[in-house]
Scaffold this motif. Structure first.
Motif, PDB file in Angstrom:
ATOM      1  N   GLN A  94       0.822  -1.204   0.000  1.00  0.00           N
ATOM      2  CA  GLN A  94       0.000   0.000   0.000  1.00  0.00           C
ATOM      3  C   GLN A  94       0.866   1.268   0.000  1.00  0.00           C
ATOM      4  O   GLN A  94       0.644   2.212  -0.756  1.00  0.00           O
ATOM      5  N   GLU A  95       1.900   1.244   0.857  1.00  0.00           N
ATOM      6  CA  GLU A  95       2.800   2.414   0.950  1.00  0.00           C
ATOM      7  C   GLU A  95       3.571   2.601  -0.357  1.00  0.00           C
ATOM      8  O   GLU A  95       3.795   3.718  -0.814  1.00  0.00           O
ATOM      9  N   GLN A  96       4.021   1.479  -0.934  1.00  0.00           N
ATOM     10  CA  GLN A  96       4.807   1.556  -2.167  1.00  0.00           C
ATOM     11  C   GLN A  96       3.970   2.088  -3.334  1.00  0.00           C
ATOM     12  O   GLN A  96       4.444   2.865  -4.162  1.00  0.00           O
ATOM     13  N   ALA A 109       3.897  -2.076 -13.360  1.00  0.00           N
ATOM     14  CA  ALA A 109       4.574  -1.601 -12.148  1.00  0.00           C
ATOM     15  C   ALA A 109       3.716  -1.912 -10.914  1.00  0.00           C
ATOM     16  O   ALA A 109       4.222  -2.382  -9.887  1.00  0.00           O
ATOM     17  N   ARG A 110       2.410  -1.703 -11.022  1.00  0.00           N
ATOM     18  CA  ARG A 110       1.532  -1.904  -9.850  1.00  0.00           C
ATOM     19  C   ARG A 110       1.428  -3.385  -9.480  1.00  0.00           C
ATOM     20  O   ARG A 110       1.396  -3.743  -8.310  1.00  0.00           O
ATOM     21  N   GLN A 111       1.377  -4.233 -10.507  1.00  0.00           N
ATOM     22  CA  GLN A 111       1.299  -5.686 -10.232  1.00  0.00           C
ATOM     23  C   GLN A 111       2.564  -6.147  -9.517  1.00  0.00           C
ATOM     24  O   GLN A 111       2.526  -6.947  -8.577  1.00  0.00           O
ATOM     25  N   SER A 112       3.685  -5.624  -9.963  1.00  0.00           N
ATOM     26  CA  SER A 112       4.967  -5.992  -9.372  1.00  0.00           C
ATOM     27  C   SER A 112       5.015  -5.562  -7.899  1.00  0.00           C
ATOM     28  O   SER A 112       5.513  -6.297  -7.031  1.00  0.00           O
ATOM     29  N   ILE A 113       4.454  -4.367  -7.619  1.00  0.00           N
ATOM     30  CA  ILE A 113       4.398  -3.885  -6.225  1.00  0.00           C
ATOM     31  C   ILE A 113       3.485  -4.797  -5.400  1.00  0.00           C
ATOM     32  O   ILE A 113       3.799  -5.166  -4.264  1.00  0.00           O
ATOM     33  N   ALA A 114       2.356  -5.191  -5.990  1.00  0.00           N
ATOM     34  CA  ALA A 114       1.398  -6.062  -5.291  1.00  0.00           C
ATOM     35  C   ALA A 114       2.069  -7.381  -4.906  1.00  0.00           C
ATOM     36  O   ALA A 114       1.698  -8.026  -3.918  1.00  0.00           O
TER      37      ALA A 114
END
Length: 535
Positions: free
Chosen positions: A8-10, A60-65
């Motif tokens: 969430q923070e990332q 990018a978002r999937q990788s963060i997830a």
């Protein structure tokens, strides 16, 4: 837990970094618009679009997830996009990876809270493996005098921006470039595409002298710029300026322009949600007239459509906008827009200093229709004399019909940029073809010759307001073919006037007609260098 980054923070950190970079780019876009720097605007608008690309953001978002840090996720997502472009085997698309890497660095800096920092000594030539468009803006602000890159291409956005800023720039010099020690004296010769790594003191002195001579010559041109331009055999050539606002008109007047050869009125209509009303338009046109002292101002009616769209003027989506509703054709689709503009133009004072120019005319009826409209508006407003009315020659059909048009137009003005792309069937924004869209192509010269001959039969004058007018190599050819007005970018008024003063018009006429029989633009350029060398 394992102490890894909290998704969430990332995600929040990435969104904030993206917003910061978007906001910086919007600032660059505003600045480019104010300076009317269309190329810079287009390049950074493309960067803004890349930052909205769902494929990139989703990756990018999937990788963060999956638990990765925002910095790694963003770097990898950009890396994948670059890889895809490089595998397509298209040189132009491969160059666009440079734009992606620019965004990679900018967003990473925003994530890490770092600023772009690099202090340059005065007069520095910057060497790098590859520079990005935002690097270039920073280096240009810091006073770099030249750039060279180990990689990169001539049609990359960095090279285009460097040209626009007058910065000598060499690309694809090879990896040895990066081994040149910092602080070494070098000579960057962009005209010949050479970087001299070990110039001796005599060579450095020679370069300094030629630089000094160039500066002195520029100062001399400025001193003579206010004087009229006549050829050696006494033919007067008017050297006017292309402008897009009253501020630019003031600059043109200070630079010695004999008038405004083209006021692009689109500056009033773009970047807003409603059309400017009659009063706002009239004040803007009046300000340009006032800025030019007692000189004539040619104002082109609105030329949108094609690649220039307006928010408040929804036009149908066209498969081929450059061949669609643009210029005078738009006026027929939306006559109230043109009527309002003509009313505003007819109320400037003194009206005889204002000339009206119609873009994208391709047949006589278009001219007759607008002429009639102006006559009606003059009668309505109680104006006794219609201002001079000219036609842009930018569609091959108009050049071929120049004689018929000249019977009813007071002057003709050749827009060589559009005329060359329509004649050669090559898009001038196509990176792979742009270098070949050369208005010194013999076919273009034939159309210019035919335009001048047609106008002369009715005693009308012909001007050139496209980029060819600003090219000193072309000046003798245009004078020789019968052009009597050249409208150039304001800083070049002095240079083009000086070029005119060195020419013999009768000789230009004799030699330029032979150029029509040459085989290519490069053959014409070669012949011009031989007949009329650029000193």
């Amino acid at each position: 837990d394992g102490g890894g980054p909290l998704p969430q923070e990332q995600l929040q950190a990435l969104d904030q970094a993206l917003e910061k970079v978007r906001s910086d780019i919007r600032g660059t876009l505003d600045h480019a618009r104010q300076r009317k720097d269309n190329q810079e605007e287009a390049i950074f608008a493309a960067h803004l679009a890349l930052l909205e690309d769902p494929a990139l953001l989703d990756a990018a978002r999937q990788s963060i997830a999956q638990g990765r840090a925002a910095t790694h996720a963003w770097s990898d997502a950009i890396g994948e996009q670059c890889e895809i472009l490089l595998q397509l085997g298209n040189a132009l698309l491969a160059e666009r990876t440079n734009d992606l890497r620019d965004l990679q660095q900018r967003v990473l800096r925003a994530l890490l809270g770092e600023a772009w920092h690099y202090q340059l000594p005065a007069g520095a030539i910057v060497a790098a493996h590859e520079l990005t468009p935002s690097d270039l803006l920073q280096l240009s602000e810091q006073g770099a005098v030249g750039l060279c890159m180990a990689a990169g291409g001539a049609t990359s956005h960095v090279a285009i921006l460097a040209r626009g800023k007058g910065l000598p720039c060499l690309v694809a010099l090879g990896s040895e470039l990066v081994d040149v020690p910092q602080g070494q004296q070098v000579v960057l010769n962009a005209d010949q595409g050479r970087l001299e790594l070990t110039p001796d003191s005599a060579r450095i002195e020679q370069v300094r002298q030629s630089h000094l001579l160039r500066q002195q010559r520029r100062e001399q041109q400025q001193q003579q710029a206010q004087l009229p331009a006549r050829t050696l055999d006494g033919q007067a050539i008017e050297v006017a300026a292309n402008v897009a606002s009253s501020q630019e008109a003031q600059g043109a007047h200070a630079n010695g322009a004999d008038g405004v050869g083209l006021l692009r009125t689109e500056f009033l209509f773009v970047d807003r949600h409603t059309a400017p009303d009659e009063q706002e338009q009239r004040q803007a046109y009046q300000a340009v007239l006032d800025a030019m002292g007692d000189k004539a101002v040619i104002i082109r009616t609105i030329d949108v459509g094609g690649d220039k769209q307006l928010d408040y003027l929804p036009l149908p989506v066209e498969a081929n906008p450059v061949l669609g509703l643009r210029g005078i054709r738009l006026a027929q689709a939306r006559p109230e827009l043109l009527d309002q503009q003509l009313r505003a133009l007819l109320q400037v004072s003194p009206l005889q200093r204002c000339r009206i120019l119609l873009p994208m005319v391709s047949e006589l009826d278009e001219l007759l229709h607008i002429r009639e409209r102006i006559d009606c508006l003059c009668a309505e407003l109680g104006i006794g004399q219609r201002p001079e009315l000219g036609v842009m020659i930018e569609v091959p059909a108009a050049a071929l019909l120049a004689e018929q048009l000249a019977e009813y137009a007071d002057f003709l003005s050749i827009g060589t940029n559009d005329l060359s792309q329509y004649t050669l069937a090559m898009d001038r924004d196509h990176a792979g073809l742009a270098a070949r869209v050369d208005a010194l192509h013999p076919a273009l010269l034939r159309l210019i010759a035919q335009t001048c001959a047609g106008a002369a039969r009715h005693g009308r004058w012909v001007g050139v307001c496209g980029a060819l007018a600003s090219d000193p190599l072309a000046t003798p050819v245009l004078v020789g073919l019968g052009v009597s007005e050249l409208s150039v970018s304001p800083p070049q008024v002095g240079e083009i006037k000086e070029r005119v003063r060195q020419l013999d018009a009768a000789e230009c006429q004799r030699l330029s007609h032979d150029l029509l029989n040459l085989s290519s633009a490069s053959a014409v350029r070669h012949a011009c260098h031989q007949h009329w060398p650029l000193s």
